[in-house]
Design an enzyme around this catalytic site. Structure first.
Site, PDB file in Angstrom:
ATOM      1  N   LYS A  71     -40.554 -82.674  72.182  1.00  0.00           N
ATOM      2  CA  LYS A  71     -41.831 -83.293  71.811  1.00  0.00           C
ATOM      3  C   LYS A  71     -43.016 -82.709  72.586  1.00  0.00           C
ATOM      4  O   LYS A  71     -44.038 -82.350  71.996  1.00  0.00           O
ATOM      5  CB  LYS A  71     -41.721 -84.808  72.041  1.00  0.00           C
ATOM      6  CG  LYS A  71     -42.905 -85.612  71.557  1.00  0.00           C
ATOM      7  CD  LYS A  71     -42.612 -87.097  71.575  1.00  0.00           C
ATOM      8  CE  LYS A  71     -42.409 -87.677  72.939  1.00  0.00           C
ATOM      9  NZ  LYS A  71     -41.041 -87.640  73.460  1.00  0.00           N
ATOM     10  N   THR A  73     -43.128 -79.850  74.245  1.00  0.00           N
ATOM     11  CA  THR A  73     -43.238 -78.434  73.876  1.00  0.00           C
ATOM     12  C   THR A  73     -43.982 -78.281  72.556  1.00  0.00           C
ATOM     13  O   THR A  73     -44.861 -77.419  72.413  1.00  0.00           O
ATOM     14  CB  THR A  73     -41.830 -77.820  73.777  1.00  0.00           C
ATOM     15  OG1 THR A  73     -41.177 -77.946  75.041  1.00  0.00           O
ATOM     16  CG2 THR A  73     -41.899 -76.350  73.381  1.00  0.00           C
ATOM     17  N   ARG A  94     -49.081 -86.918  79.453  1.00  0.00           N
ATOM     18  CA  ARG A  94     -48.677 -87.690  80.626  1.00  0.00           C
ATOM     19  C   ARG A  94     -48.259 -86.760  81.769  1.00  0.00           C
ATOM     20  O   ARG A  94     -47.828 -85.638  81.542  1.00  0.00           O
ATOM     21  CB  ARG A  94     -47.490 -88.610  80.294  1.00  0.00           C
ATOM     22  CG  ARG A  94     -47.816 -89.701  79.309  1.00  0.00           C
ATOM     23  CD  ARG A  94     -46.581 -90.514  78.988  1.00  0.00           C
ATOM     24  NE  ARG A  94     -45.540 -89.676  78.394  1.00  0.00           N
ATOM     25  CZ  ARG A  94     -44.250 -90.011  78.354  1.00  0.00           C
ATOM     26  NH1 ARG A  94     -43.840 -91.140  78.888  1.00  0.00           N
ATOM     27  NH2 ARG A  94     -43.374 -89.216  77.781  1.00  0.00           N
ATOM     28  N   LYS A 105     -33.115 -85.129  83.500  1.00  0.00           N
ATOM     29  CA  LYS A 105     -33.968 -84.542  82.463  1.00  0.00           C
ATOM     30  C   LYS A 105     -34.519 -83.170  82.832  1.00  0.00           C
ATOM     31  O   LYS A 105     -34.693 -82.305  81.990  1.00  0.00           O
ATOM     32  CB  LYS A 105     -35.122 -85.504  82.166  1.00  0.00           C
ATOM     33  CG  LYS A 105     -35.993 -85.088  80.996  1.00  0.00           C
ATOM     34  CD  LYS A 105     -37.069 -86.146  80.749  1.00  0.00           C
ATOM     35  CE  LYS A 105     -37.998 -85.747  79.627  1.00  0.00           C
ATOM     36  NZ  LYS A 105     -39.069 -86.734  79.409  1.00  0.00           N
ATOM     37  N   ALA A 273     -41.731 -94.741  78.432  1.00  0.00           N
ATOM     38  CA  ALA A 273     -41.859 -95.505  77.184  1.00  0.00           C
ATOM     39  C   ALA A 273     -40.680 -96.447  76.945  1.00  0.00           C
ATOM     40  O   ALA A 273     -40.778 -97.344  76.112  1.00  0.00           O
ATOM     41  CB  ALA A 273     -41.999 -94.564  75.995  1.00  0.00           C
ATOM     42  N   PHE A 301     -40.572 -90.808  74.375  1.00  0.00           N
ATOM     43  CA  PHE A 301     -39.365 -91.037  73.589  1.00  0.00           C
ATOM     44  C   PHE A 301     -39.682 -91.072  72.085  1.00  0.00           C
ATOM     45  O   PHE A 301     -40.548 -90.359  71.623  1.00  0.00           O
ATOM     46  CB  PHE A 301     -38.633 -92.295  74.076  1.00  0.00           C
ATOM     47  CG  PHE A 301     -38.086 -92.148  75.468  1.00  0.00           C
ATOM     48  CD1 PHE A 301     -37.197 -91.130  75.765  1.00  0.00           C
ATOM     49  CD2 PHE A 301     -38.478 -92.992  76.490  1.00  0.00           C
ATOM     50  CE1 PHE A 301     -36.688 -90.957  77.049  1.00  0.00           C
ATOM     51  CE2 PHE A 301     -37.983 -92.828  77.785  1.00  0.00           C
ATOM     52  CZ  PHE A 301     -37.090 -91.815  78.063  1.00  0.00           C
ATOM     53  N   PHE A 382     -33.995 -74.061  65.801  1.00  0.00           N
ATOM     54  CA  PHE A 382     -33.032 -73.382  66.668  1.00  0.00           C
ATOM     55  C   PHE A 382     -32.421 -72.214  65.899  1.00  0.00           C
ATOM     56  O   PHE A 382     -32.314 -72.257  64.664  1.00  0.00           O
ATOM     57  CB  PHE A 382     -31.933 -74.348  67.107  1.00  0.00           C
ATOM     58  CG  PHE A 382     -32.334 -75.269  68.233  1.00  0.00           C
ATOM     59  CD1 PHE A 382     -31.807 -75.096  69.503  1.00  0.00           C
ATOM     60  CD2 PHE A 382     -33.242 -76.298  68.022  1.00  0.00           C
ATOM     61  CE1 PHE A 382     -32.173 -75.937  70.543  1.00  0.00           C
ATOM     62  CE2 PHE A 382     -33.619 -77.140  69.058  1.00  0.00           C
ATOM     63  CZ  PHE A 382     -33.075 -76.957  70.323  1.00  0.00           C
ATOM     64  N   TRP A 410     -41.468 -72.741  71.024  1.00  0.00           N
ATOM     65  CA  TRP A 410     -40.723 -72.465  72.254  1.00  0.00           C
ATOM     66  C   TRP A 410     -40.562 -70.952  72.431  1.00  0.00           C
ATOM     67  O   TRP A 410     -40.749 -70.427  73.530  1.00  0.00           O
ATOM     68  CB  TRP A 410     -39.349 -73.146  72.201  1.00  0.00           C
ATOM     69  CG  TRP A 410     -38.579 -73.049  73.485  1.00  0.00           C
ATOM     70  CD1 TRP A 410     -38.575 -73.944  74.514  1.00  0.00           C
ATOM     71  CD2 TRP A 410     -37.698 -71.977  73.877  1.00  0.00           C
ATOM     72  NE1 TRP A 410     -37.761 -73.509  75.527  1.00  0.00           N
ATOM     73  CE2 TRP A 410     -37.212 -72.298  75.173  1.00  0.00           C
ATOM     74  CE3 TRP A 410     -37.288 -70.788  73.280  1.00  0.00           C
ATOM     75  CZ2 TRP A 410     -36.325 -71.477  75.867  1.00  0.00           C
ATOM     76  CZ3 TRP A 410     -36.408 -69.957  73.973  1.00  0.00           C
ATOM     77  CH2 TRP A 410     -35.928 -70.304  75.246  1.00  0.00           C
TER      78      TRP A 410
END
Length: 556
Positions: A71, A73, A94, A105, A273, A301, A382, A410
């Site tokens: 998200k 990224t 954030r 994470k 969140a 999230f 991907f 990405w």
């Protein structure tokens, strides 16, 4: 393949004054924190009052899985792509918590060629905002216990203390403690505990405050305990809000950094969140809207958590009117929701994808038909995604008249997000106006029912006896007209992390209701959700190191 930190460390970063100049921020409106980041005076908002607002775009996601969604990224890549197609864009994100950085994470400043920099600083101490928030919270806790030690004039009932100390680290050992031991002069012995800094009410207060005066007012309203008569005791009663505001004065100023492609980014505040309201500061978002034509922000999230709170809490408090929503998904994650083990997600599996797609479709339905906002699905692509899988996803989204854009930010940075950027511009031209999921004048139980039934598609909600007693107290205080902040697992629409996809036939159990009078919402804790996470068996911290030249390695 280069790691995220290697890509970030090799980037050609512009001096922060050039980024400030790009946004039109005057030289006396910002203060450098090193050569690559700065604090922006929050009072700049007053001087921008007559300037028109840009379009606000929220980036959210499907229900998270171990396969990852991307998200942040996607948010960064989208902002970069908008600038590539000639749009004046800015990010409002954030700040990461150090707890997850050292836990499971890893870093949270984007990934690959869609990152904000300096990545190491952002993921660690940054400009010290979280330390200031922790200090303000813990000052209040110290003043509370000091008051009890020195006669307890306010008649605080030590069995009804609500405030917990905080630390920005995953430390399960501190969840439940006993302190004040060692004799009379060491304090009054009592049960106590810690929450992670991003879950404390001071964090929420800073992120929802309009200005310094509002910050001080909200801090004073924080309920720290109840007295022997059952009446609330606030930070104002302890005369603590002035000193707390002094600690937070600089932390209230948003932080200016840049993406790898020099897109300006305001990174400020960082409530989780799943246990808090999951949005960056209101001041930073409003400032970005005045400084750009397109502000890209994200909420933590999935859409049932961060997006719901963004739309039902933050937009209400700040009078924000988002123009469009980007819903991030991956084929791998949808196959996981369809029952495929993590080690088999690279294999084409149309049956599993079909079984997992209801999760995506339910989030789309919520955004479009409950909140009334146009939505585009960003497929974070991907290399293992097959054309047949992509076509199946497109066909299912087409049935709901929802556009789909493949995102390769990405690997390619902004160039990989041009298709998504063009779709976002189209959506923003629709001039939609969002509608909250519930009205504030409803009872607390009715608001809980609407969130659980409309957003989660539950059969209803059940309150434990303890939650009902807490609800009665909230009703006695006349504070039932506040929005609800659900504390719920991020891994499911339900309150059971094991129920993947789009589960049905479940009831949400609310075990605790906490009144955050300073923040201005009621926290409803469900299931086994914890406000102090723990580290995994092998924490990410084990791989982080610094060489003899001070270069950090292993940070994502």
């Amino acid at each position: 393949m280069k790691s995220d930190i290697e890509i970030a460390q090799e980037a050609k970063v512009l001096p922060i004054e050039k980024i400030a100049d790009m946004t039109g921020i005057g030289r006396f409106d910002w203060e450098p924190y090193g050569w690559d980041k700065a604090k922006i005076d929050h009072t700049l908002l007053d001087r921008l009052e007559d300037k028109p607002k840009g379009k606000l775009v929220l980036v959210t996601a499907i229900t998270p899985t171990p396969a990852g969604e991307g998200k942040t990224t996607t948010s960064i890549g989208l902002a970069d792509a908008l600038r590539l197609i000639g749009k004046n864009s800015m990010l409002a994100l954030r700040e990461p918590s150090m707890g997850p950085v050292f836990g499971l994470k890893g870093g949270a400043a984007g990934g690959g060629y869609a990152q904000v920099v300096p990545m190491e600083d952002i993921n660690l101490h940054f400009t010290g905002d979280f330390h200031a928030i922790g200090a303000a919270n813990n000052l209040l806790a110290a003043m509370l216990d000091n008051h009890i030690q020195h006669g307890n004039e306010l008649r605080i009932d030590s069995k009804q203390i609500l405030l917990k100390r905080c630390v920005d680290m995953n430390d399960r050992q501190l969840r439940e403690i006993v302190d004040g031991l060692g004799g009379r002069i060491q304090g009054v012995p009592r049960e106590d505990g810690f929450v992670i800094t991003v879950a404390c009410e001071v964090m929420a207060v800073l992120c929802l405050a309009e200005d310094l005066v509002d910050l001080k007012r909200r801090l004073g309203r924080i309920i720290v305990a109840y007295n022997f008569e059952g009446k609330p005791v606030t930070a104002h009663d302890l005369k603590a809000e002035g000193a707390m505001t002094a600690l937070l004065k600089n932390a209230l100023n948003p932080n200016l950094v840049q993406s790898l492609e020099h897109t300006p980014a305001l990174i400020h505040g960082g409530p989780f969140a799943n246990i808090a309201h999951g949005c960056n500061s209101l001041i930073a978002t409003k400032m970005a809207l005045k400084l750009s034509d397109y502000t890209i922000t994200e909420a933590g999230f999935a859409a049932d958590l961060g997006a719901e709170k963004f739309l039902d809490i933050k937009c209400r408090v700040g009078g924000l009117d988002p123009a469009a929503v980007v819903l991030v998904a991956t084929i791998r994650a949808l196959k996981y929701h369809g029952g495929v083990p993590k080690d088999q997600l690279n294999d084409e599996n149309l049956e599993a994808l079909t079984a997992g797609l209801p999760n995506l479709l339910q989030h789309i339905d919520n955004i479009k038909n409950i909140f009334g906002l146009p939505c585009v699905v960003a497929v974070n692509r991907f290399p293992t995604d097959t054309q047949a899988e992509i076509d199946l996803l497109r066909d299912e989204c087409a049935k709901t008249k929802t556009p789909v854009a493949l995102s390769e930010v990405w690997a390619k940075g902004g160039k990989g997000g041009i298709e998504l950027a063009e779709e976002v511009v189209k959506l923003c031209e629709q001039n939609a106006h969002y509608t909250p999921a519930y009205g504030l004048n409803s009872s607390v139980e009715k608001k809980l029912e609407k969130i659980c039934r409309r957003i989660y598609h539950a059969d209803g909600v059940r309150l434990t006896p303890a939650a009902r007693r807490q609800l009665k107290k909230i009703e006695e205080l006349g504070m039932t007209d506040l929005p609800i902040c659900m504390a719920k697992t991020q891994y499911s629409f339900s309150d059971d992390a094991k129920l993947l996809g789009a589960p049905k036939d479940f009831t949400v159990c609310v075990r605790e209701l906490r009144l955050n009078a300073g923040a201005g919402f009621i926290v409803a804790l469900t299931g086994q959700i914890l406000t102090m996470p723990g580290l995994p068996k092998i924490p990410a911290a084990e791989k982080i190191d610094v060489n003899e030249k001070g270069k950090i390695t292993g940070l994502f």
